[in-house]
Design an enzyme around this catalytic site. Sequence first.
Site, PDB file in Angstrom:
ATOM      1  N   HIS A 266      28.743  31.182  37.556  1.00 37.84           N
ATOM      2  CA  HIS A 266      29.937  31.291  36.870  1.00 37.84           C
ATOM      3  C   HIS A 266      30.983  32.285  37.436  1.00 37.84           C
ATOM      4  CE1 HIS A 266      31.196  32.341  32.271  1.00 37.84           C
ATOM      5  NE2 HIS A 266      31.949  32.002  32.986  1.00 37.84           N
TER       6      HIS A 266
ATOM      7  N   HIS B 296      24.602  32.978  36.213  1.00 40.80           N
ATOM      8  CA  HIS B 296      25.502  34.178  36.062  1.00 40.80           C
ATOM      9  C   HIS B 296      26.459  34.088  37.440  1.00 40.80           C
ATOM     10  CE1 HIS B 296      24.651  36.226  32.343  1.00 40.80           C
ATOM     11  NE2 HIS B 296      23.349  36.373  32.744  1.00 40.80           N
TER      12      HIS B 296
ATOM     13  N   HIS C 119      18.325  31.719  35.588  1.00 44.11           N
ATOM     14  CA  HIS C 119      19.279  32.450  34.881  1.00 44.11           C
ATOM     15  C   HIS C 119      20.467  33.292  35.657  1.00 44.11           C
ATOM     16  CE1 HIS C 119      19.789  34.736  30.969  1.00 44.11           C
ATOM     17  NE2 HIS C 119      20.393  35.720  31.918  1.00 44.11           N
ATOM     18  N   GLU C 120      19.841  33.914  36.431  1.00 43.97           N
ATOM     19  CA  GLU C 120      20.573  34.672  37.361  1.00 43.97           C
ATOM     20  C   GLU C 120      21.765  33.986  38.389  1.00 43.97           C
ATOM     21  OE1 GLU C 120      21.329  37.786  36.547  1.00 43.97           O
ATOM     22  OE2 GLU C 120      19.233  38.096  35.434  1.00 43.97           O
TER      23      GLU C 120
END
Length: 599
Positions: A397, A394, A390-391
């Site tokens: 991105h 981020h 998940h991180e």
Amino acid sequence: MAQDKIIKRKDVAVENTWNLCDLFENDDKWFEELEACGAYLAKIAEYRGKLATSAKTFYEWLLLSDEISLRVEALANYAMRKCDEDQTNGFYLDMRGKLMNFYVAISGASSFYMPEMIAIDDEVLEGFFKEIPELELYRHAIEKERKMKPHILSDAEERILAACGQIAEASEDVFSALLNADIRFPEVEDSEGNKHVLTQGTYIEILHSSDRKLRENTFEAFYKTFESYKNTIAATFDGQMKKLKFYADMRKFDSTLEASLNRTEVPVEVYHNLIETVHNNMDKMYKYIELRKKLMGVDELHMYDIYCPIVNEMNKEITFEDAKANVLEGLGVLGEDYVALLKEGFDNRWIDVYENEGKRGGAYSAGARPHPYVLLNHKNNIDSQFTLAHEMGHALHSYYSNHNQPVVYSDYVIFVAEVASTCNEVLLMKSLLAKTTDPKEKAYLINYFLEQFRTTLYRQTMFAEFELDINKISESGSALTADILNQRYYEINKLYYGDGMVVDERIQSEWSRIPHFFYNYYVFQYATGFAAAVAIAEKILNEGKPAVDAYKAFLSGGCSQDPISLLKIAGVDMTTPEPINNALKLFGSLIDEMDALLA
């Protein structure tokens, strides 16, 4: 290797920490840069009142703003990351304080920009673009800001609104103090008479217990406590909704919803489309409730049963090295360049891995330059493995945006913030499901995935619908009493859980513990982001390289376009029901698979 105990920061192995030397060589260099940046205050003052005088002056100001942004961003990332390493370290707390003081000073000195820019005549501004072609780079950002012109008031009125700011936060401040400091809960008993401490933090944890009597007692005690504060909390909600209406009216918006979504260029139709489409897919939620009831072997499913795992927890140890390997394998479908960036992050200390004394809890990614930084508190379990995926979603991105967009467009808005992170989780989940041969592990993974759908797509949409309803009640001129809030919240729970669930009366008070209702139409973005991410992941797995290339174009877009247009690049149109329908179609198929697997 995982750390066996919580250790002091100075004892953490260097390889398990992030490398902040990529920002500043040491603390002394940071303080030198802070002092040097102080000169910007005088430079900023030179432009006050002059932005409309010439194209050259206007362009120079925009370049200066970008330069300041980059340097202040580096200062902020170093100070905030250092502070989060150990929040008891007074030296770095003081550093953060100095940073915030400087940030406030820079913001105050630059406050003339928006009113001066908006006041420039359209013809004059077009003349600026023709005179200096390089200004075209900033056109989208300028036009976005100038759209606020109908909602900007006179200087005197703007000063009054600004002066109201601290007063306007009173309702949220009272709610926060009550929620986090004043409310106390009784101890609760389990089926054997043992006492358990009940707090805000332990509530959900206890509801995961296999002891049904403990869950029931906890649910009853928790919401009975909130019920005793219902009138006070209702008054804070009423004050919050009146505040939103006041600002929407002053800024000449038709509704509080329009006022909120206008900031991120999201049409109000997107909000309504989410609620309507989820309503049209309630059958799948009801089907999940029936499956949960069957697998738990109960005649009645109560609200206190919804968090209890229906599959025994997977005790398989997943080390950080294992988690990295699984993430690399699962995200391999995104191509060699994406995997290479993941490896660079893993191998070159973008990540602060383990817990230490005083370290900030949870996890996050900070989109710094030259590369992002990721904070974890890694445990050797499946949750931490998905947190890593998940991180890093981020982080990449941010990396793609920062390296493909100029400064003015490098930040992405909150509406798309959870797309990349959730897409990574979906791709990892699909990879793990495809390769596991253990039926128990497969069942655990599917249940984990199903709960993401329930808690993110359905539950957050339920919150969004309730928030919209209470705003409409307030906008109609009615006061939000505890009875009105309880009744509406109870009705909406019955709608979302259906006849298969016993919607216990105590759940009517749940609204009173949700801080997100003070975040001004924030929660719907969890649901839209999740739906968009599932749709993109499915496209990547089904279509291959064309979908991957489109997704990377989205990741590289920053805020160079409005968020709806950016998602369309990745093949997802959030103004339509399609991505939400497709995500919930997957939810339905996973329910069937789980049912067959555990038959």
